[in-house]
Scaffold this motif. Sequence first.
Motif, PDB file in Angstrom:
ATOM      1  N   PRO A   1       2.167  -7.727 -10.987  1.00  0.00           N
ATOM      2  CA  PRO A   1       2.276  -9.400 -11.157  1.00  0.00           C
ATOM      3  C   PRO A   1       3.517  -9.646  -9.877  1.00  0.00           C
ATOM      4  CG  PRO A   1       2.456  -8.553 -13.326  1.00  0.00           C
ATOM      5  CD  PRO A   1       2.510  -7.417 -12.485  1.00  0.00           C
TER       6      PRO A   1
ATOM      7  N   THR B   1      13.688 -13.946 -16.679  1.00  0.00           N
ATOM      8  CA  THR B   1      12.520 -13.218 -16.663  1.00  0.00           C
ATOM      9  C   THR B   1      12.537 -11.841 -16.227  1.00  0.00           C
ATOM     10  OG1 THR B   1      12.118 -13.577 -14.137  1.00  0.00           O
ATOM     11  CG2 THR B   1      11.589 -15.462 -15.576  1.00  0.00           C
TER      12      THR B   1
ATOM     13  N   GLN C   1       7.938 -11.800 -21.015  1.00  0.00           N
ATOM     14  CA  GLN C   1       7.343 -10.761 -22.006  1.00  0.00           C
ATOM     15  C   GLN C   1       8.460  -9.577 -21.659  1.00  0.00           C
ATOM     16  OE1 GLN C   1       5.125 -10.882 -23.854  1.00  0.00           O
ATOM     17  NE2 GLN C   1       5.553  -8.476 -24.698  1.00  0.00           N
TER      18      GLN C   1
ATOM     19  N   ASP D   1       2.527 -17.879 -19.175  1.00  0.00           N
ATOM     20  CA  ASP D   1       2.989 -16.363 -18.680  1.00  0.00           C
ATOM     21  C   ASP D   1       3.429 -16.641 -17.198  1.00  0.00           C
ATOM     22  OD1 ASP D   1       0.747 -16.001 -17.897  1.00  0.00           O
ATOM     23  OD2 ASP D   1       0.438 -14.284 -19.181  1.00  0.00           O
TER      24      ASP D   1
ATOM     25  N   HIS E   1       4.519  -5.911 -19.785  1.00  0.00           N
ATOM     26  CA  HIS E   1       3.374  -6.028 -20.725  1.00  0.00           C
ATOM     27  C   HIS E   1       3.084  -4.495 -21.034  1.00  0.00           C
ATOM     28  CE1 HIS E   1       2.810 -10.423 -20.560  1.00  0.00           C
ATOM     29  NE2 HIS E   1       3.257 -10.260 -19.410  1.00  0.00           N
TER      30      HIS E   1
ATOM     31  N   SER F   1       0.960 -16.001 -14.873  1.00  0.00           N
ATOM     32  CA  SER F   1       0.364 -15.107 -14.218  1.00  0.00           C
ATOM     33  C   SER F   1      -0.521 -15.444 -12.969  1.00  0.00           C
ATOM     34  CB  SER F   1      -0.638 -14.403 -15.167  1.00  0.00           C
ATOM     35  OG  SER F   1      -1.316 -15.322 -15.756  1.00  0.00           O
TER      36      SER F   1
ATOM     37  N   LEU G   1       8.983 -14.691 -10.961  1.00  0.00           N
ATOM     38  CA  LEU G   1       7.718 -15.083 -12.105  1.00  0.00           C
ATOM     39  C   LEU G   1       8.514 -15.725 -13.258  1.00  0.00           C
ATOM     40  CD1 LEU G   1       5.433 -11.892 -11.975  1.00  0.00           C
ATOM     41  CD2 LEU G   1       5.141 -14.309 -10.903  1.00  0.00           C
TER      42      LEU G   1
ATOM     43  N   ASP H   1       7.107 -15.290 -16.318  1.00  0.00           N
ATOM     44  CA  ASP H   1       6.874 -14.411 -17.380  1.00  0.00           C
ATOM     45  C   ASP H   1       8.301 -13.715 -17.996  1.00  0.00           C
ATOM     46  OD1 ASP H   1       5.736 -12.672 -19.233  1.00  0.00           O
ATOM     47  OD2 ASP H   1       4.297 -11.906 -17.985  1.00  0.00           O
TER      48      ASP H   1
ATOM     49  N   GLY I   1      -5.189 -13.532 -20.853  1.00  0.00           N
ATOM     50  CA  GLY I   1      -3.991 -13.470 -20.815  1.00  0.00           C
ATOM     51  C   GLY I   1      -3.439 -12.976 -19.288  1.00  0.00           C
ATOM     52  N   HIS I   2      -2.510 -12.368 -19.339  1.00  0.00           N
ATOM     53  CA  HIS I   2      -1.633 -11.859 -17.913  1.00  0.00           C
ATOM     54  C   HIS I   2      -2.572 -10.915 -17.255  1.00  0.00           C
ATOM     55  CE1 HIS I   2      -0.512  -8.129 -20.361  1.00  0.00           C
ATOM     56  NE2 HIS I   2      -0.312  -7.643 -19.121  1.00  0.00           N
ATOM     57  N   HIS I   3      -3.411 -10.196 -17.877  1.00  0.00           N
ATOM     58  CA  HIS I   3      -4.314  -9.128 -17.490  1.00  0.00           C
ATOM     59  C   HIS I   3      -5.584  -9.627 -17.102  1.00  0.00           C
ATOM     60  CE1 HIS I   3      -5.618  -5.093 -16.393  1.00  0.00           C
ATOM     61  NE2 HIS I   3      -6.553  -5.364 -17.228  1.00  0.00           N
TER      62      HIS I   3
ATOM     63  N   SER J   1      -1.209 -24.017 -15.340  1.00  0.00           N
ATOM     64  CA  SER J   1      -0.947 -22.639 -15.240  1.00  0.00           C
ATOM     65  C   SER J   1      -0.667 -22.206 -16.622  1.00  0.00           C
ATOM     66  CB  SER J   1       0.324 -22.386 -14.255  1.00  0.00           C
ATOM     67  OG  SER J   1       0.966 -21.227 -14.433  1.00  0.00           O
TER      68      SER J   1
END
Length: 413
Positions: free
Chosen positions: A158, A317, A326, A49, A261, A51, A322, A324, A11-13, A46
Amino acid sequence: MPADLAVIGLGHHGLPLAQAATAAGIDTIGYDTDPRPVAELAAGRSPVDGSLTAPEIRRMLAGGFRPTTNTAELGRVRTAVLCAPTPLGPDRTLDLTAVTDAARALATRLRPHTTVLLESPVPPGTTEGLLREVLEAGSGLRAGRDFHLAYSPGRLDPGSRTHGFAGTPKVIGGLTPACTESAAAFYGRLTDKVVRARGPREAETVKLLETNFRHVNIALVNEMAVLCHELGVDLWDVIRCAETKPFGFQAFRPGPGVGGHGAPVDTIGAHRPLRLVELAGQVNERMPQYVVQRAATLLNEHGKSARGARILLLGITYKPDLPDRQGSPADEIARRLMDLGAAVSYHDPHVPDWRVRELPVPRADSLYEAAAHADLTVLLQHHRTYDLQGLSVKAQLLLDTRGATPGGAAHRL
């Protein structure tokens, strides 16, 4: 084929960690139970999200990175890092289901002398409690004797051009001194500085403190934004002046809500609640409603009603530049505006499609034309591509929730 590292959770991490490791010449596999992101990454596309970009993914693949859903790959690595998501559950505690599942997948393949690291946000005590128990039960090995076990809080910014992986210190807390040193040896290949915590509980609590610090301070400036509007005070000028103080102050800025996140954690299981964090959460959760209130008031002041008004939302966003979304407050703001009877549209160069309540929100193709046509334009996120000076000229009415427009060019939050 053996690898040096397995990143579990793409994921994003996990992806930025895998990117840093691949760039450092570490033979890396990425494991995920969900075949969809694995297939997308393997094809060089890509993630949703955003990232990492598609070119960055392709460079990783060219550097030897291999995404997989095959658990057998986990038994061929020297180091495994768990980066599973831990969202807030209904009781506002972190849901450790994905961490548990990742640990079980690893445990069935865990070999002696492997270094196991956890980077997911977790309650203090998880590494030496839940994670250790799952790994030992599934492998028959003993942590601290047969394999190394440690925690290191994930630290990502990010989209940042200044806070890259190598320049961000890594905090490490091992189950034993030998576990800490094994983790330090691994992270020393990726970052310029390694900070040793007393143990895993201390390292886990670092993440708790860092996340809550952000939310509490954002809540403070969000409350100041409401107060300053009532007083007729320019809060952004206040912050500009205050941040010249060389000690005892760190600048935070208000906004329409808090995305991202890293959810604030105001209660740790059966332990005492963190009252200040709980209050900060309440303040931040009220901001979308406050934005809608300000929007309705501005329309009324200009002889228009929110019902039937054409409202354009700019930037949906959670962070600038970005894709993302979230935790972005844009969804709640759109819902509340729709409940008032407004006709909502949006513009965001990073989001081609947006649905609210399962219905598509009209996307503006021409920013200036849409702003000129809208009764009210609301800037929710300041992407670099936005020319706010030009936008302020074209828009009939502009509400800036980020304080990004030139002074006097728009109504600020």
